[in-house]
Design a protein around this motif. Structure first.
Motif, PDB file in Angstrom:
ATOM      1  N   ASP A  82      70.440  56.434  86.004  1.00 48.79           N
ATOM      2  CA  ASP A  82      69.567  57.009  86.828  1.00 48.79           C
ATOM      3  C   ASP A  82      70.545  57.669  88.240  1.00 48.79           C
ATOM      4  N   THR A 132      65.120  57.582  91.186  1.00 50.16           N
ATOM      5  CA  THR A 132      65.182  57.148  89.613  1.00 50.16           C
ATOM      6  C   THR A 132      63.332  58.220  88.935  1.00 50.16           C
ATOM      7  N   LEU A 145      71.963  55.366  91.890  1.00 51.10           N
ATOM      8  CA  LEU A 145      70.740  54.500  91.868  1.00 51.10           C
ATOM      9  C   LEU A 145      70.193  53.173  93.269  1.00 51.10           C
ATOM     10  N   HIS A 164      60.882  61.781  82.833  1.00 49.54           N
ATOM     11  CA  HIS A 164      61.256  62.779  83.959  1.00 49.54           C
ATOM     12  C   HIS A 164      59.934  63.765  83.988  1.00 49.54           C
TER      13      HIS A 164
END
Length: 641
Positions: A244, A301, A266, A424
């Motif tokens: 991520d 993320t 992250l 995504h």
């Protein structure tokens, strides 16, 4: 006194001396045609016949072409009209090639199946297509000798418009391309699956090359967005790593950072500078590490790709164009994407399934003939009747709207299922489903206008009518994206539910500070809990909202029953009781459910009662997460102490 003689390969005039001789010649010619058509060789005397004077204009016969040209030594067996193949027939070439199908004025026109043998191998290329003036035009399926299959549209014998080209998994280099074609080459928006590498490219093409904006998704979960020029990556892009982390800058095909870039971890830390990769030395950089952590975890993320680069209305124009061409032409039968039901039994290849990308033939409750479609649409204008009719139409493999939906489903799955199931891409996917509903509603209304010869738009919208009908088809792949997108929050929420489950009903109600102490008893609100659990069994956002409303009504009913009087719960009282019900319902992926409802619900519900109740459910979900976070932090502090 001349006769005009028309034969399959030439025309000439027969000149007679006078009308009487001309009549004799005409009679003898017609009788000769009769005898040949009837398979007789005897020739009657003048006037000694009971047969019709004129032979039929449309005939069935076998002929071998002799003149130089495309059909030299080719045998045609079938229907004729005015000296030319016209109707259904078969062409057979000496080299084993044959064409079976419809003809018009001497040329292949309509549906036809063409077999072309490979010279050195016992294999065929089989073209099952629509033809126009001797060339493939419209929808077709091509099964090549190497087992590669193309299903899509043609123009002048070339792939043109939307189509799917697939090489099976058993091949040396298995692949699948779903997208647009121009002049027999991949051009425009499309998705390419490289099954060997486990990669999917989603984006723009030009002359069989990746060209323009594109997204690459890998089975590992890594994905990136770059600009391509003839398959070569140029400029900077965005790379979303498996842990991520997000990298913005330039990188190689092997995902090595090079040049200037910014790496966001992250936890929100950023590393910005110049990156290089030297053999044996690993990643090196000169830059600044920022540990202030300004960015939140969820911002890192939950980066979404493709929305600006690929506007939803421009993604699958090829599918919509074919439908529009069909309707704007007056829905002529020869332009329909279905096969015409012409059965052939000349070889094993020709006996293969006569399918199309959008339809498998079978018994249907809804007709695919345009005359019937328009008549049925007129008969089903009332809302309830319309929804029933549309539901059947969407399930039909022959109805134009049913075929359109199957094409859109094929495009959706080619993009977002399997390797493309990446969090995504969630925003791209949910916007696409909503756009499908909008386009199908527009096309349905266009058909109704055609039937009624009227103009204007109805009061209803795509959310009311179409989305509930099509969403079950897309739901499995779409909901998987929601689950991936909200995986961390849902895991935290589930842990919170586990923590709350250790409390008894009375203890939990006390813990939630329910104001009405008389409500605190075992197995309270069981009916409301069972009602909320139905949220997982439905697909339609509107049905989910109605379940939520019914749950709150059950909570109020329970309160009224215990208090022995009708009682309307204010928000301060409803929220802790709803949270109790949520904790006991134990819906595993509640975050995914909430956000799917929020994204796909009718905009008309915004600001109303449904919106209010959904906000209350969101508050419960977030509260359970925060409780879990606080418990974890308290535990860590006590451990450290």
């Amino acid at each position: 006194d001349a006769l005009h003689i028309v034969t399959p390969e030439e025309e000439f005039l027969l000149s007679a001396k006078d009308p009487q001789i001309r009549a004799v010649w005409q009679w003898k010619l017609n009788q000769a045609v009769h005898r040949v058509l009837n398979g007789k060789r005897d020739f009657p005397f003048w006037g000694n016949t009971s047969e019709n004077w004129e032979p039929p204009v449309c005939r069935f016969f076998t002929y071998v072409f002799r003149a130089e040209g495309k059909l030299k030594n080719v045998v045609y067996e079938g229907e004729w009209c005015w000296g030319k193949p016209h109707g259904k027939g078969t062409l057979k070439w000496p080299d084993g090639r044959n064409h079976v199908g419809d003809f018009k004025n001497g040329l292949e026109d309509g549906f036809g199946i063409c077999l072309i043998p490979h010279v050195s191998e016992d294999r065929y290329d089989c073209y099952k297509c629509h033809w126009k003036e001797g060339k493939m035009s419209g929808y077709g399926i091509c099964e090549y000798g190497d087992e590669t299959v193309y299903k899509g549209y043609f123009k002048d014998n070339l792939r043109q418009g939307f189509g799917i080209l697939e090489n099976p998994s058993s091949a040396k280099q298995p692949f699948k391309y779903t997208g647009h074609w121009e002049n027999d080459k991949k051009s425009g928006y499309g998705a390419w699956d490289d099954k060997d590498r486990g990669e999917r490219y989603i984006g723009m093409w030009q002359e069989d090359h990746r060209h323009g904006q594109g997204i690459v998704v890998m089975q590992s979960g890594v994905c990136y967005q770059r600009t391509f020029e003839m398959d070569r990556m140029v400029g900077s892009g965005i790379l979303l790593l498996e842990d991520d982390s997000v990298y913005e800058g330039s990188f190689t095909q092997e995902l090595m950072f090079v040049g200037k870039g910014k790496l966001t971890f992250l936890n929100g830390f950023t590393l910005e500078g110049t990156f290089s990769n030297k053999s044996g030395h690993g990643l090196q950089t000169q830059g600044i590490l920022n540990t202030s952590g300004d960015q939140q975890d969820d911002k890192v993320t939950k980066v979404q790709l493709g929305m600006e680069e690929f506007p939803v209305e421009k993604r699958w124009w090829g599918i919509y164009d074919q439908f529009l061409e069909f309707t704007h032409s007056g829905c002529k039968g020869e332009m329909e994407e279905t096969f015409l039901g012409f059965h052939v039994q000349t070889s094993k290849e020709l006996q293969k399934s006569q399918e199309s990308l959008f339809c498998e033939r079978g018994p249907e409750e809804v007709s695919g003939k345009i005359e019937d479609v328009l008549e049925e649409i007129i008969q089903h204008q009332e809302m309830e009747s319309m929804q029933c009719y549309l539901e059947k139409a969407m399930k039909s493999s022959l109805h134009p709207l049913g075929k359109l939906l199957k094409a859109l489903l094929a495009a959706f799955q080619a993009t977002y299922s399997g390797t493309g199931a990446n969090k995504h891409l969630l925003t791209m996917a949910q916007e696409e489903v909503k756009h499908y509903a909008k386009k199908i509603w527009e096309f349905y209304w266009a058909l109704l206008q055609m039937a009624l010869e009227q103009k204007g738009l109805p009061d209803q919208n795509a959310y009311d009518v179409i989305l509930p009908l099509i969403l079950p088809r897309f739901y499995p792949d779409l909901f998987l994206l929601y689950m991936l997108y909200h995986e961390k929050e849902d895991d935290l929420y589930c842990q919170g539910i586990i923590d709350l489950s250790i409390f008894s009903d009375t203890k939990l109600l006390e813990l939630l500070e329910v104001q009405k102490r008389s409500l605190v008893k075992d197995r309270c609100f069981l009916s409301a809990t069972e009602c909320l659990q139905k949220l997982m069994t439905t697909v339609d956002p509107q049905e989910k909202l109605e379940i939520l409303q019914k749950t709150c009504e059950e909570i109020e009913n329970t309160v009224s029953r215990v208090l022995e009087k009708e009682y309307k719960l204010p928000m301060d009282d409803l929220l802790p009781l709803l949270m109790y019900v949520v904790s006991r319902a134990k819906i595993q992926r509640l975050g995914a459910e909430i956000h799917l409802i929020r994204d796909l619900m009718d905009p008309a519900n915004e600001g109303g009662m449904y919106d209010f109740l959904l906000t209350a459910l969101e508050s419960c979900y977030e509260h359970i997460q925060k409780d879990r976070i606080h418990q974890r932090e308290s535990w860590l502090m006590s451990r450290d102490t």
